[in-house]
Write a protein that holds these residues in place. Structure first.
Motif, PDB file in Angstrom:
ATOM      1  N   TYR A  27      44.117  22.908  36.959  1.00 17.12           N
ATOM      2  CA  TYR A  27      44.016  21.858  37.970  1.00 17.12           C
ATOM      3  C   TYR A  27      45.132  20.822  37.790  1.00 17.12           C
ATOM      4  CZ  TYR A  27      42.199  17.565  40.117  1.00 17.12           C
ATOM      5  OH  TYR A  27      42.075  16.402  40.834  1.00 17.12           O
ATOM      6  N   LYS A 140      39.775   9.731  40.313  1.00 20.57           N
ATOM      7  CA  LYS A 140      39.787  11.198  40.316  1.00 20.57           C
ATOM      8  C   LYS A 140      40.287  11.751  38.987  1.00 20.57           C
ATOM      9  CE  LYS A 140      39.996  13.450  44.348  1.00 20.57           C
ATOM     10  NZ  LYS A 140      40.546  13.952  45.583  1.00 20.57           N
ATOM     11  N   SER A 144      37.922  13.977  36.569  1.00 20.39           N
ATOM     12  CA  SER A 144      38.335  15.333  36.175  1.00 20.39           C
ATOM     13  C   SER A 144      38.346  15.475  34.658  1.00 20.39           C
ATOM     14  CB  SER A 144      39.701  15.681  36.767  1.00 20.39           C
ATOM     15  OG  SER A 144      40.756  14.979  36.144  1.00 20.39           O
ATOM     16  N   SER A 155      33.195  19.615  39.781  1.00 16.43           N
ATOM     17  CA  SER A 155      34.150  20.628  40.241  1.00 16.43           C
ATOM     18  C   SER A 155      35.574  20.085  40.130  1.00 16.43           C
ATOM     19  CB  SER A 155      33.837  21.030  41.689  1.00 16.43           C
ATOM     20  OG  SER A 155      33.857  19.895  42.533  1.00 16.43           O
ATOM     21  N   PRO A 158      37.613  17.158  41.805  1.00 14.34           N
ATOM     22  CA  PRO A 158      36.305  16.520  41.962  1.00 14.34           C
ATOM     23  C   PRO A 158      36.015  16.198  43.431  1.00 14.34           C
ATOM     24  CG  PRO A 158      37.581  15.441  40.245  1.00 14.34           C
ATOM     25  CD  PRO A 158      38.496  16.378  40.957  1.00 14.34           C
ATOM     26  N   THR A 159      34.782  16.426  43.836  1.00 12.77           N
ATOM     27  CA  THR A 159      34.350  16.091  45.193  1.00 12.77           C
ATOM     28  C   THR A 159      33.997  14.606  45.254  1.00 12.77           C
ATOM     29  OG1 THR A 159      32.026  16.517  44.709  1.00 12.77           O
ATOM     30  CG2 THR A 159      33.370  18.411  45.472  1.00 12.77           C
ATOM     31  N   GLU A 160      33.771  14.105  46.455  1.00 10.70           N
ATOM     32  CA  GLU A 160      33.337  12.710  46.613  1.00 10.70           C
ATOM     33  C   GLU A 160      31.998  12.493  45.907  1.00 10.70           C
ATOM     34  OE1 GLU A 160      35.015  10.050  47.762  1.00 10.70           O
ATOM     35  OE2 GLU A 160      36.706  11.427  47.951  1.00 10.70           O
ATOM     36  N   ASP A 161      31.109  13.486  45.976  1.00  7.39           N
ATOM     37  CA  ASP A 161      29.825  13.378  45.266  1.00  7.39           C
ATOM     38  C   ASP A 161      30.039  13.303  43.754  1.00  7.39           C
ATOM     39  OD1 ASP A 161      28.337  13.356  47.571  1.00  7.39           O
ATOM     40  OD2 ASP A 161      27.857  15.504  47.501  1.00  7.39           O
ATOM     41  N   ASP A 162      30.985  14.111  43.230  1.00  4.27           N
ATOM     42  CA  ASP A 162      31.294  14.065  41.794  1.00  4.27           C
ATOM     43  C   ASP A 162      31.794  12.674  41.401  1.00  4.27           C
ATOM     44  OD1 ASP A 162      30.696  16.803  41.381  1.00  4.27           O
ATOM     45  OD2 ASP A 162      32.768  17.396  41.825  1.00  4.27           O
TER      46      ASP A 162
END
Length: 185
Positions: A27, A140, A144, A155, A158-162
């Motif tokens: 990533y 972010k 991460s 994930s 990272p998602t907004e929820d993460d």
């Protein structure tokens, strides 16, 4: 990153990063590729900036290790050894890199390639942390890195929820400490 499109780069990532940090390594490298900081393919040891990019990859691995460690970065001992045969870094090119970039190659008054390699990686770690912060933002990047040691359900990217769960819903002193350390780089 796709193993079929970039097999040498993926192989190096899997060599440099621990089993827990490999996904983050892919990533982070992909993020730097998208930002134009490194090539997607790290497959030509004869390329002019190959040593520079190998040091960047090792610095990413050091950042992942350091994030969950309690040492100051200047006292940290990265585990990645860029002078291993796997990297095919020529001693001449590495020496040139050390000279051009003003890296101190001396340890106890004697030239020491491994000391110079450690210094090069630690110096680059600060730079790649800033590069990743500039591209991803603090939130972010932190989320991460948090995924490596503390929450494998996050994930990548990272998602907004993460982000919300990590930064707003589950706040504790450990997160505050890690976030401050990251800001200090």
């Amino acid at each position: 990153m796709n193993k079929h499109e970039h097999p040498e780069t993926i192989e190096l990532i899997h060599h440099v990063f621990t089993s827990r940090t490999k996904a983050w390594g892919e990533y982070a490298w992909s993020t730097l590729v998208a930002a134009g900081k490194v090539p997607a393919d790290l497959d030509d040891p004869e390329a002019q900036d190959y040593v520079d990019h190998v040091i960047t990859m090792a610095a990413l691995a050091a950042l992942a290790e350091w994030f969950e460690d309690d040492y100051d970065l200047s006292d940290f001992e990265p585990s990645c050894e860029i002078l291993e045969p796997k990297f095919t870094v020529s001693p001449f090119e590495f020496g040139r890199y050390v000279e051009i970039n003003g890296i101190d190659p001396y340890d106890d008054g004697r030239p020491n390639a491994h000391h110079a390699a450690k210094e090069a990686v630690l110096e680059r770690t600060r730079t790649v942390a800033r590069d990743l912060r500039n591209v991803l933002g603090y939130s972010k990047l932190f989320t991460s890195l948090w995924s490596i040691a503390y929450d494998e359900s996050i994930s990548l990217p990272p998602t907004e929820d993460d982000l919300d769960r990590t930064l707003n819903l589950e706040v504790d002193s450990e997160k505050g400490y890690r976030f401050e350390r990251l800001q200090e780089l």
